[in-house]
Design an enzyme around this catalytic site. Structure first.
Site, PDB file in Angstrom:
ATOM      1  CB  THR A  10       0.086  10.775   1.091  1.00 19.86           C
ATOM      2  OG1 THR A  10       0.516   9.422   1.207  1.00 19.86           O
ATOM      3  CG2 THR A  10       1.365  11.628   0.808  1.00 19.86           C
ATOM      4  CD  GLU A  38      -3.717  -1.574   2.444  1.00 19.39           C
ATOM      5  OE1 GLU A  38      -3.716  -0.466   3.781  1.00 19.39           O
ATOM      6  OE2 GLU A  38      -3.770  -1.407   1.520  1.00 19.39           O
ATOM      7  CG  ASP A  39      -1.728   3.004   6.578  1.00 18.16           C
ATOM      8  OD1 ASP A  39      -2.356   2.616   5.428  1.00 18.16           O
ATOM      9  OD2 ASP A  39      -2.275   3.917   6.776  1.00 18.16           O
ATOM     10  CB  SER A  60      -2.070   2.506  -4.064  1.00 18.07           C
ATOM     11  OG  SER A  60      -1.957   4.187  -3.434  1.00 18.07           O
ATOM     12  CB  ALA A  61      -7.452   3.482  -3.041  1.00 20.21           C
ATOM     13  CE  LYS A 113      -5.191   6.863   8.298  1.00 20.60           C
ATOM     14  NZ  LYS A 113      -3.795   6.115   9.931  1.00 20.60           N
ATOM     15  CG  ASP A 125      -1.778   0.950   1.725  1.00 16.50           C
ATOM     16  OD1 ASP A 125      -2.330   1.787   1.050  1.00 16.50           O
ATOM     17  OD2 ASP A 125      -1.379   1.640   2.907  1.00 16.50           O
ATOM     18  CG  LEU A 126       1.534   5.465  -1.894  1.00 18.45           C
ATOM     19  CD1 LEU A 126       3.335   5.170  -2.098  1.00 18.45           C
ATOM     20  CD2 LEU A 126       0.899   6.388  -3.337  1.00 18.45           C
ATOM     21  CG  ASP A 127      -2.069   7.507   0.571  1.00 21.29           C
ATOM     22  OD1 ASP A 127      -0.750   7.919   0.126  1.00 21.29           O
ATOM     23  OD2 ASP A 127      -2.440   7.639  -0.232  1.00 21.29           O
ATOM     24  CE  LYS A 145      -6.158  -0.093  -1.313  1.00 21.11           C
ATOM     25  NZ  LYS A 145      -4.286   0.235  -0.974  1.00 21.11           N
TER      26      LYS A 145
HETATM   27  P1  B16 Z   1      -6.966   9.843  -4.108  1.00 18.48           P
HETATM   28  P2  B16 Z   1      -3.889   4.012  -0.274  1.00 18.48           P
HETATM   29  C1  B16 Z   1      -5.637   5.492  -0.652  1.00 18.48           C
HETATM   30  O1  B16 Z   1      -4.468   5.500  -0.525  1.00 18.48           O
HETATM   31  C2  B16 Z   1      -6.073   6.198   1.077  1.00 18.48           C
HETATM   32  O2  B16 Z   1      -5.438   5.619   1.871  1.00 18.48           O
HETATM   33  C3  B16 Z   1      -7.094   7.089   1.270  1.00 18.48           C
HETATM   34  O3  B16 Z   1      -7.316   7.555   2.032  1.00 18.48           O
HETATM   35  C4  B16 Z   1      -7.437   7.793  -0.385  1.00 18.48           C
HETATM   36  O4  B16 Z   1      -8.955   8.408  -0.476  1.00 18.48           O
HETATM   37  C5  B16 Z   1      -6.952   7.266  -1.416  1.00 18.48           C
HETATM   38  O5  B16 Z   1      -5.766   6.361  -1.707  1.00 18.48           O
HETATM   39  C6  B16 Z   1      -8.028   7.803  -2.849  1.00 18.48           C
HETATM   40  O6  B16 Z   1      -6.990   8.214  -3.044  1.00 18.48           O
HETATM   41  O7  B16 Z   1      -8.049  10.698  -3.838  1.00 18.48           O
HETATM   42  O8  B16 Z   1      -5.624  10.250  -4.156  1.00 18.48           O
HETATM   43  O9  B16 Z   1      -7.188   8.629  -5.517  1.00 18.48           O
HETATM   44  O10 B16 Z   1      -3.468   4.038   1.444  1.00 18.48           O
HETATM   45  O11 B16 Z   1      -4.614   2.748  -0.213  1.00 18.48           O
HETATM   46  O12 B16 Z   1      -2.334   4.573  -0.660  1.00 18.48           O
HETATM   47 MG    MG Z   2      -3.187   3.146   3.004  1.00 14.82          MG
END
Ligand code: B16
Ligand code: MG
Length: 219
Positions: A16, A170-171, A115-116, A44, A8-10, A146
């Site tokens: 972030t 993942e976090d 990552s989402a 998240k 996962d990224l964030d 997710k």
């Molecule tokens: P965006 P991850 C997710 O990334 C974030 O945790 C989540 O808070 C965010 O809404 C989602 O990406 C969408 O991000 O608006 O930049 O497309 O944790 O899956 O890396």
């Molecule tokens: Mg995350």
């Protein structure tokens, strides 16, 4: 046999997650909804439009906006988020992660990103990590975000490995659910309460090591 690690990224590679929180909080306040960090745990890993729906539901205002207005709200949040991430550099990689990624690659495992976030490639470039990844699954290409397994399954198929040969990291609660639904071993890092169902848990990225993860997978 394990062949790949899918990150996962964030909240795992960089914080972030904090910028997402600040941008959503500011937007929510503009429309009269307040939320705290505890509620933020539920956002998240959840995609942009789904996150907005959860916030509107919290404020019982989910029926007060048209689809077009909701899209405008999401765009506003994203513009603010993009402003917040403009200054991201190599320094923003969470402690221990760069070493872990190097160890993974050095030992011949494949590296994927699930990552989402539609901003993921840009964030990885700013961190100087883009080239390390063998695949970056595109959040825009999957139907369900997710906790659905789609993004992890997409990463596995891009790497040409079976889900059972992958370890996901993942976090977020929704992310652990996604990894499990994909049929992968789940490593959770961060908030203990949200990550109860992880197969292996650490509270901090500095505690992640290839050896410990692989040992936990075997036991
Ligand atoms: P965006 P991850 C997710 O990334 C974030 O945790 C989540 O808070 C965010 O809404 C989602 O990406 C969408 O991000 O608006 O930049 O497309 O944790 O899956 O890396
Ligand atoms: Mg995350």
């Amino acid at each position: 046999m394990i062949k790949a690690f899918i990150f996962d990224l964030d909240g795992v590679i960089t914080d972030t997650a904090e910028y997402h929180y600040l941008a959503w909080k500011a937007l929510a306040e503009e429309i009269g909804i307040t939320f705290d960090r505890e509620f933020n745990e539920k956002l998240k890993g959840v995609g942009r439009m789904d996150s907005l729906e959860r916030i509107l539901e919290l404020g019982k205002t989910q029926h007060d906006f048209t689809l077009g207005e909701k899209e405008q709200l999401a765009t506003k949040k994203n513009d603010h988020y993009k402003q917040l991430i403009t200054n991201i550099t190599h320094e923003d990689i969470l402690p221990g992660i760069e070493e872990l990624l190097k160890e993974i690659k050095k030992n011949g495992y494949l590296l994927g990103l699930a990552s989402a976030s539609k901003n993921a490639p840009e964030v990885l470039r700013s961190l100087g990590l883009y080239e390390q990844f063998d695949c970056i699954a595109d959040a825009a290409a999957v139907e369900k975000s997710k906790p659905a397994p789609d993004i992890f399954l997409l990463a596995a198929s891009m790497l040409k490995v079976e889900p059972s040969q992958c370890i996901g990291i993942e976090d977020a609660e929704s992310g652990i659910e996604a990894i499990h639904s994909a049929g992968m071993f789940a490593v959770g890092v961060g908030d203990e309460e949200s990550l109860k169902s992880a197969d292996y848990y650490v509270s901090n990225t500095t505690e992640l090591s290839l050896e410990n993860i692989l040992n936990a997978r075997k036991s």
